[in-house]
Design an enzyme around this catalytic site. Sequence first.
Site, PDB file in Angstrom:
ATOM      1  N   GLY A   1       0.813  -1.209   0.000  1.00  0.00           N
ATOM      2  CA  GLY A   1       0.000   0.000   0.000  1.00  0.00           C
ATOM      3  C   GLY A   1       0.845   1.257   0.000  1.00  0.00           C
TER       4      GLY A   1
ATOM      5  N   GLU B   1       2.660  -8.149  -1.590  1.00  0.00           N
ATOM      6  CA  GLU B   1       1.442  -8.740  -1.038  1.00  0.00           C
ATOM      7  C   GLU B   1       1.343 -10.235  -1.306  1.00  0.00           C
ATOM      8  OE1 GLU B   1       1.708  -5.911  -2.611  1.00  0.00           O
ATOM      9  OE2 GLU B   1       0.352  -4.393  -1.814  1.00  0.00           O
TER      10      GLU B   1
HETATM   11  N1  T1G Z   1       1.784  -4.097   9.010  1.00  0.00           N
HETATM   12  C1  T1G Z   1       1.910  -4.196  10.353  1.00  0.00           C
HETATM   13  N2  T1G Z   1       3.094  -4.394  10.996  1.00  0.00           N
HETATM   14  C2  T1G Z   1       4.196  -4.485  10.231  1.00  0.00           C
HETATM   15  C3  T1G Z   1       4.149  -4.393   8.814  1.00  0.00           C
HETATM   16  C4  T1G Z   1       2.869  -4.184   8.213  1.00  0.00           C
HETATM   17  N3  T1G Z   1       2.735  -4.049   6.901  1.00  0.00           N
HETATM   18  N4  T1G Z   1       5.416  -4.527   8.346  1.00  0.00           N
HETATM   19  C5  T1G Z   1       6.210  -4.692   9.417  1.00  0.00           C
HETATM   20  N5  T1G Z   1       5.480  -4.667  10.545  1.00  0.00           N
HETATM   21  C6  T1G Z   1       6.003  -4.777  11.915  1.00  0.00           C
HETATM   22  C7  T1G Z   1       6.596  -6.154  12.172  1.00  0.00           C
HETATM   23  O1  T1G Z   1       5.573  -7.053  12.557  1.00  0.00           O
HETATM   24  C8  T1G Z   1       7.566  -5.845  13.288  1.00  0.00           C
HETATM   25  O2  T1G Z   1       6.779  -5.711  14.473  1.00  0.00           O
HETATM   26  C9  T1G Z   1       8.068  -4.453  12.946  1.00  0.00           C
HETATM   27  O3  T1G Z   1       7.084  -3.889  12.046  1.00  0.00           O
HETATM   28  C10 T1G Z   1       9.411  -4.465  12.253  1.00  0.00           C
HETATM   29  O4  T1G Z   1       9.253  -5.365  11.151  1.00  0.00           O
HETATM   30  C11 T1G Z   1      -3.548  -2.629   0.319  1.00  0.00           C
HETATM   31  C12 T1G Z   1      -3.106  -5.129   1.246  1.00  0.00           C
HETATM   32  C13 T1G Z   1       9.061  -3.374   6.055  1.00  0.00           C
HETATM   33  C14 T1G Z   1      10.863  -4.807   5.052  1.00  0.00           C
HETATM   34  O5  T1G Z   1       4.036  -7.012   3.176  1.00  0.00           O
HETATM   35  O6  T1G Z   1       8.497  -6.730   4.684  1.00  0.00           O
HETATM   36  O7  T1G Z   1      -0.157  -3.290   1.715  1.00  0.00           O
HETATM   37  O8  T1G Z   1       7.853  -7.569  15.805  1.00  0.00           O
HETATM   38  O9  T1G Z   1      11.004  -6.973  11.958  1.00  0.00           O
HETATM   39  O10 T1G Z   1      13.330  -6.528   9.199  1.00  0.00           O
HETATM   40  O11 T1G Z   1      -2.248  -3.497  -1.377  1.00  0.00           O
HETATM   41  O12 T1G Z   1       8.670  -5.536   7.951  1.00  0.00           O
HETATM   42  O13 T1G Z   1       8.626  -5.187  16.068  1.00  0.00           O
HETATM   43  O14 T1G Z   1       6.349  -5.870  16.888  1.00  0.00           O
HETATM   44  O15 T1G Z   1      10.088  -7.068   9.585  1.00  0.00           O
HETATM   45  O16 T1G Z   1      13.370  -3.958   9.211  1.00  0.00           O
HETATM   46  C15 T1G Z   1       2.259  -5.136   2.292  1.00  0.00           C
HETATM   47  C16 T1G Z   1       5.783  -6.345   5.291  1.00  0.00           C
HETATM   48  C17 T1G Z   1       1.174  -5.231   3.299  1.00  0.00           C
HETATM   49  C18 T1G Z   1       5.583  -5.449   4.077  1.00  0.00           C
HETATM   50  C19 T1G Z   1      10.955  -4.115   7.454  1.00  0.00           C
HETATM   51  N6  T1G Z   1       3.524  -4.846   2.928  1.00  0.00           N
HETATM   52  N7  T1G Z   1       6.906  -5.897   6.098  1.00  0.00           N
HETATM   53  O17 T1G Z   1      11.732  -5.238   7.779  1.00  0.00           O
HETATM   54  O18 T1G Z   1      11.567  -5.152  10.332  1.00  0.00           O
HETATM   55  S1  T1G Z   1      -0.392  -5.656   2.597  1.00  0.00           S
HETATM   56  C20 T1G Z   1       4.316  -5.847   3.360  1.00  0.00           C
HETATM   57  C21 T1G Z   1       8.198  -6.168   5.721  1.00  0.00           C
HETATM   58  C22 T1G Z   1      -0.774  -4.306   1.639  1.00  0.00           C
HETATM   59  C23 T1G Z   1      -2.202  -3.194  -0.005  1.00  0.00           C
HETATM   60  C24 T1G Z   1      -1.901  -4.490   0.681  1.00  0.00           C
HETATM   61  C25 T1G Z   1       9.257  -5.758   6.699  1.00  0.00           C
HETATM   62  C26 T1G Z   1      10.015  -4.501   6.283  1.00  0.00           C
HETATM   63  P1  T1G Z   1       7.439  -6.109  15.912  1.00  0.00           P
HETATM   64  P2  T1G Z   1      10.494  -6.266  10.748  1.00  0.00           P
HETATM   65  P3  T1G Z   1      12.607  -5.230   9.147  1.00  0.00           P
END
Ligand code: T1G
Length: 692
Positions: A105, A128
Site C-alpha cells: 500500500g 502482497e
Molecule cells: N503491518 C503491520 N506491521 C508491520 C508491517 C505491516 N505491513 N510490516 C512490518 N510490521 C512490523 C513487524 O511485525 C515488526 O513488528 C516491525 O514492524 C518491524 O518489522 C492494500 C493489502 C518493512 C521490510 O508485506 O516486509 O499493503 O515484531 O522486523 O526486518 O495493497 O517488515 O517489532 O512488533 O520485519 O526492518 C504489504 C511487510 C502489506 C511489508 C521491514 N507490505 N513488512 O523489515 O523489520 S499488505 C508488506 C516487511 C498491503 C495493499 C496491501 C518488513 C520490512 P514487531 P520487521 P525489518
Amino acid sequence: MAAINAVTDLTVEGDIGVVTLNSPPVNALSAQVREGLKAAFEAAIADPAVQAIVLICDGKTFIAGADISEFGKAMTGPSLQDVQNTIENSPKPVIAAIHGTALGGGLEVALVAHYRVAVPSAKAGLPEVNIGLLPGAGGTQRLPRIVGVEKALEMVTSGQHVPAKAALAMGLFDSLVEEGALRDGAIAFARVVLAEDKPLAKVRDLNAKVEAARGKPEIFAEFRAANAKKFRGFLAPENNIKCIEAAVNLPFDEGLKEERRLFVELMSGSQSAAQRYVFFAERQAAKIPDVPDDTPTLPIKKVGVIGAGTMGGGISMNFLNAGIPVTIVEMKQENLDRGVGVIRKNYENTAKKGRLTQDDVEKRMGLLTPSMHLEDLADCDLIIEAVFELMEIKKDVFGKLDTIAKPGAILATNTSYLNVDEIAACTQRPENVIGLHFFSPANVMRLLEIVRGEKTDKSVVATAMKLSKTIGKVGVLVGVCFGFVGNRMLAQRQREAQKLILEGAMPWDVDRVLYDFGLPMGPFAMSDLAGLDIGWDPAKTSSSTVREVLCEMDRRGQKNGRGFYDYDEKRNAKPSADVEKVILDFAEQRQIQRREISDEEILERCLYPMVNEGAKILEEGKAIRASDIDIVWINGYGWPVYRGGPMFWGELVGLDKVLARMKEFQALHGDDFKPSALLERLVAEGKGFKDA
Ligand code: T1G
C-alpha cells in the site's frame, strides 16, 4: 507546522506543503495514518500558499504497506482508496519522497502521486503475494502502466524489493536525490516541477504500455508456464497475474473492480490467513520471554568449525557469507582438502550463475583457514562441532574443546538429536554450551534450531538468536529432547509411512499424497535423496525392514540410481516393480493382510501424529509457542507456507476432528496414536494452541 493528528503533520516551506508521517515502526497505513493523510492533503490542497505537496515519512522507512495487523478486523477511518483519490485528484503536484522500503500500500500511495523521488538506498515493491494477497489499492493497474507488463508480472508475483537505481531505470522513480537529504531534495524537485509548469499526469491515464500488450495472450501463457513449479499450490500468484491481464484488457476503472474482486477472493481464503500468520510468527520466534531484547550478547568475530563434511562445510559457508572468518578443522588431510574444495566449488557454481563475482568467491575463501589442529581454535569466539552423530565422539570433542577454547567462547554442537545437556556436562562450562542445529544443505536451508541446555546462559542464548539473523537464518529456540522439534515430529510421519506401505499403500502413493498436499517431496523420495544406506551396516544387516532389504539389494537411493524408485540418467523417479515385490513379500512373511488405503487415510495417518507430537512438545515446554513449531516446519522441511505449519493446519482441520481420528487410529493401531493431554484439554475447553 500544523499537527494534523498524532502521526501526521503539515508544514509549509515557502510554497511547498510537506506532509510528514511518523507512525513507527514502518509507517504502516493504519486507520490513524489514513485519517492523517486524508486530512493533511485536504488542508494542503485548500491552502492558497501551497503550490505543490511533498509526502515524506520519519523513521526508518516510507510507508511499508497496509497495516497487516488490522486485517480481519472491522475497518475504521477513511479507506485507502479514499485517501488515494484525495491525493490523485489534487490540482497541485504531489511528490512522494521515498526512503527505506516503499512496499505494498505504501508504493500504491506513491503511485497516485504525480512524481516519486527517492534516495539511492531506497527500495520499492508490491510484496502482497508473500502474505497470500495482491496489491489491493490499484497497484496491479498502475504498476504495469509505468514499468510495462513483463516487469509488473515479475514484481507482483515475486514480491521483490526493487533497488532505487533499477526503479529509476524502469520509470518507477522519477529522480534520485542525495542520500540523507531526501526532504531538501524532494522540495527542490517540487520547485522544478512548478517552474516547468507541465500538465499534471496521473499514472492511471498512462495507457501506452498496457495497450502494447493487448492481443498478446502469449505473454501471460509463457509467464504462467515458466513459473508453474514455483507457484504450485499457491492461489495468490495466479490472481496477481489475472489482475495484470485486467490492466491490459480492461479500462482502468473496470480493471480496478477486477482487482478488488480478486483481492477479496484471496483475503477471504485460508491461504492468506496462513501466510499472514506466518509473517507474524516468524517475527514472534525471535522473542524469548525470559531473555529480553536488551540481554547482553557476545561479539562473534571468529568462528571455529570442527568437521569439514557436508554439514561442516555448509555451516562454514554461512559465516563466510556474513564476512566472519572461519577456521575449519579436520583430522585427516584428505578430508580437509575435500571439504575446502567443496566449499570453493559451491561458491564457483554460484558465481557461474551470476549471483557472486569471482572477487566475492576469493574474499570468502580468503576468510577460511583450514587446519588439522583443534588448538588452532583457541581464539575463536564460537566453535561449532559438526562431527559424526555419535555421543561418544561428541563428548570426546567437547572434553578437548574445554581445555583449548578461550574463556567465554561459545561451544556449540550441531547434533540433530542428541542430548545437549549430556554433551555440556563434559565441560567445566555448561553455561557456554548450546545446540546450533543446521538443516542440510546448511548453507541453503533457512532454519536454525537453537537448542537451549539446562545451564545455557541467557547471554549465550541471546547471542545465538542474534547470530542467526546475522547469517540469514530463522532461529527458533527449542528444548533438549530427542530430535528437538522438527526431527521429533518427522519421526512420527516416517513411522506411519513405513507402516502404510506394508498395510496396503505403495511408497509412490504416500509420496504423491504428501507432494500434492504441498510438501516438496514425500518421505520415500526424501530417503532416496538422502541415501537409504545412511546408518546401514552391511556387517549387521538382517533384512528386518524394507529399507534394509533394499540396501542388501544394493538399492541405495538416487546415489546409485535405485532406491524406493528407479532413476533414469536425469534422476527422474519411476516406481519400481522390484520394490513392489519386496514390499508384498515382506508383508506376506509377516502375515499382514494388505488392503486398499485411501489418500485421506494416508494424509491423516502421516500428519495428525505430527500435530499430536507438537502438542506434546508444547506441554513439555520444548518449544515456547505453537507458532514456533510451525516456523520450524516451514523453514526446515518445506511445509507449504500457504498451510501455515502443522499446528496452524491442525487447527484449520479442527482439533476436535484431529483428536477423534487419533482415537480411532489408536483403537486400530495402538498407542502410537495416543492423544496428548494438551490436545484432549484444548478440545474439551474448545480452545486452540495459542491457549496452550
Ligand atoms: N503491518 C503491520 N506491521 C508491520 C508491517 C505491516 N505491513 N510490516 C512490518 N510490521 C512490523 C513487524 O511485525 C515488526 O513488528 C516491525 O514492524 C518491524 O518489522 C492494500 C493489502 C518493512 C521490510 O508485506 O516486509 O499493503 O515484531 O522486523 O526486518 O495493497 O517488515 O517489532 O512488533 O520485519 O526492518 C504489504 C511487510 C502489506 C511489508 C521491514 N507490505 N513488512 O523489515 O523489520 S499488505 C508488506 C516487511 C498491503 C495493499 C496491501 C518488513 C520490512 P514487531 P520487521 P525489518
